[in-house]
Scaffold this active site. Structure first.
Site, PDB file in Angstrom:
ATOM      1  N   GLU A  93       0.821  -1.203   0.000  1.00 20.28           N
ATOM      2  CA  GLU A  93       0.000   0.000   0.000  1.00 20.28           C
ATOM      3  C   GLU A  93       0.862   1.263   0.000  1.00 20.28           C
ATOM      4  O   GLU A  93       1.928   1.303   0.605  1.00 20.28           O
ATOM      5  CB  GLU A  93      -0.931  -0.006   1.224  1.00 20.28           C
ATOM      6  CG  GLU A  93      -1.993  -1.088   1.090  1.00 20.28           C
ATOM      7  CD  GLU A  93      -2.908  -1.225   2.298  1.00 20.28           C
ATOM      8  OE1 GLU A  93      -4.031  -1.708   2.101  1.00 20.28           O
ATOM      9  OE2 GLU A  93      -2.518  -0.878   3.422  1.00 20.28           O
ATOM     10  N   CYS A 106       3.469   8.508   1.045  1.00 31.20           N
ATOM     11  CA  CYS A 106       4.033   7.567   2.010  1.00 31.20           C
ATOM     12  C   CYS A 106       4.227   6.223   1.314  1.00 31.20           C
ATOM     13  O   CYS A 106       3.252   5.624   0.859  1.00 31.20           O
ATOM     14  CB  CYS A 106       3.079   7.453   3.196  1.00 31.20           C
ATOM     15  SG  CYS A 106       3.595   6.282   4.456  1.00 31.20           S
ATOM     16  N   CYS A 113       5.984  -6.941   7.244  1.00 27.44           N
ATOM     17  CA  CYS A 113       7.088  -6.423   8.065  1.00 27.44           C
ATOM     18  C   CYS A 113       7.439  -7.459   9.126  1.00 27.44           C
ATOM     19  O   CYS A 113       6.555  -8.043   9.724  1.00 27.44           O
ATOM     20  CB  CYS A 113       6.668  -5.118   8.751  1.00 27.44           C
ATOM     21  SG  CYS A 113       8.003  -4.330   9.702  1.00 27.44           S
ATOM     22  N   CYS A 117       5.903  -4.929  15.753  1.00 27.17           N
ATOM     23  CA  CYS A 117       5.569  -3.963  16.799  1.00 27.17           C
ATOM     24  C   CYS A 117       4.115  -4.207  17.221  1.00 27.17           C
ATOM     25  O   CYS A 117       3.234  -4.377  16.376  1.00 27.17           O
ATOM     26  CB  CYS A 117       5.764  -2.533  16.296  1.00 27.17           C
ATOM     27  SG  CYS A 117       7.486  -2.190  15.842  1.00 27.17           S
ATOM     28  N   CYS A 120       1.147  -1.996  15.794  1.00 26.90           N
ATOM     29  CA  CYS A 120       1.120  -1.659  14.368  1.00 26.90           C
ATOM     30  C   CYS A 120       0.444  -2.762  13.560  1.00 26.90           C
ATOM     31  O   CYS A 120       0.804  -3.934  13.669  1.00 26.90           O
ATOM     32  CB  CYS A 120       2.559  -1.463  13.866  1.00 26.90           C
ATOM     33  SG  CYS A 120       2.643  -1.111  12.091  1.00 26.90           S
ATOM     34  N   CYS A 336      -1.313   6.201  10.090  1.00 25.04           N
ATOM     35  CA  CYS A 336      -0.108   5.542  10.592  1.00 25.04           C
ATOM     36  C   CYS A 336      -0.461   4.242  11.295  1.00 25.04           C
ATOM     37  O   CYS A 336      -1.321   4.214  12.170  1.00 25.04           O
ATOM     38  CB  CYS A 336       0.613   6.428  11.609  1.00 25.04           C
ATOM     39  SG  CYS A 336       1.215   7.957  10.935  1.00 25.04           S
TER      40      CYS A 336
END
Ligand code: SAH
Length: 349
Positions: A93, A106, A113, A117, A120, A336
């Site tokens: 994305e 962005c 990933c 975290c 996230c 975010c």
């Protein structure tokens, strides 16, 4: 999948070498770069200042598109999120964020990933693979088309899916194309690479390209940071902050952007706000507070407005430069920490 190299994998300098290796004329690199990035033209038929025969040979040796738009979501606030599909079917994305004085893109650097975290959404996807330089750069090419002529991308932030400093080589080469005057020609300080704190790669990035560095800090104690950012167990706060303190390339003119996601009841206490300036002592830094954007995978909650306000005032009172990042594109899961390849119900219909 073909194994032909992609023209977008190379900075102009390296493209010259690649052309020479393929028995082509190296000086054609500048012409190709101008078509691809300045003019946004991607079919060889239109590249009329190249002899037909050379166009055919370049086309036979190289790919030139890496991503196709798979889906687009438009937020009420003007933010646009696109799902982009690579040749192997992987989807990442990108998010276009129009503001009064600029339009920021962005970009993602990995499919998923591995950093996990705990707050996230991308972390919950797990990790598939690194993106290539061409796949990073093509996010800019595709999103420029999505944005249209009336809206120039002025800033690029490496804050999408993935950890840029686990893919440093490809990220550096992509940055070279973003800031190269013959390619995208962005001012270097309009490009920001964000890391969760992959300490051994920080110096490499800063010495290679003149970008801004952002570091995702999110806590003022190792106890809390270990919970939020598992990488902290390998590179704890003191190690990360010492690295920044010793980094000669950071200065008042080129400060590190310290990102601090405020999570209700977890890291938003007054005591945290009081500890932070001491931790950052001796580091040219600007603090960017990001109120947590909640999402279904995470138990964490947004901070109250009062605690965001209190946190910000406390830092400002202690002489820190601090801003609060307004959430954008929340209604389409584009804010975010919300990039998780989820489609909004409206646009899926
Ligand atoms: N992996 C890099 C690049 C991603 S940047 C990094 O972590 O720095 C994305 C930013 O959004 C990071 O600062 C990240 O910590 C933050 N973020 C992640 N989840 C969030 C959430 N749910 N709400 C607000 N910010 C979040």
């Amino acid at each position: 999948m073909t194994s032909r190299p992609n023209l977008k994998d190379f900075s102009p300098e390296r493209l010259r070498e690649q052309l020479a290796t393929a028995g082509l004329r190296p000086f054609r690199a500048d012409q190709i770069v101008a078509w691809l990035y300045r003019r946004g033209v991607e079919d060889f038929d239109s590249m009329t200042d190249l002899p037909l025969e050379e166009r055919r040979r370049i086309g036979a040796e190289f790919e030139l598109r890496a991503l196709e738009v798979a889906a687009i979501d438009r937020s009420r606030d003007g933010t646009v999120k696109a799902a982009l599909r690579a040749r192997d079917g992987s989807v990442v994305e990108s998010v276009l964020i129009p503001e009064e004085d600029r339009t920021t893109l962005c970009v993602s650097t990995q499919v998923g990933c591995p950093m996990a975290c705990s707050f996230c959404a991308t972390g919950f996807l797990g990790f598939t693979r690194n993106l290539t330089t061409a796949e990073i750069v093509d996010q800019v090419c595709r999103m420029r088309e999505v944005a249209g002529a009336g809206q120039q991308i002025s800033n690029v932030v490496f804050m999408g899916m993935g950890e840029p400093l686990l893919n440093t080589e490809a990220v550096i080469e992509a940055v070279r194309l973003l800031v190269h005057p013959k390619a995208f020609g962005l001012a270097p300080r309009r490009v920001t690479v964000s890391t969760v704190g992959v300490v051994p790669q920080i110096e490499k990035l800063l010495e290679s390209v003149p970008v801004n560095l952002a570091v995702s800090l999110h806590a003022t104690t190792d106890l809390v940071r270990d919970q939020l950012v598992p990488l902290n167990r390998r590179f704890p706060l003191a190690v990360l902050l010492d690295t920044l303190r010793r980094e000669k390339r950071l200065s008042a003119r080129r400060p590190v952007f310290v990102e601090y996601t405020l999570i209700g009841g977890v890291n938003d206490a007054l005591a945290d706000a009081r500890r932070l300036p001491g931790l950052l002592h001796g580091i040219p830094a600007k603090v960017n507070l990001i109120p947590m954007n909640p999402h279904p995978d995470s138990p964490y909650e947004a901070p109250s407005e009062a605690s965001v306000d209190r946190f910000m005032r406390e830092l400002a009172a202690r002489g820190m430069t601090v801003t609060v990042r307004r959430s954008r594109g929340e209604d389409i899961q584009a804010a975010c920490g919300q990039l998780a390849l989820r489609r909004t119900r409206d646009s899926a219909a």
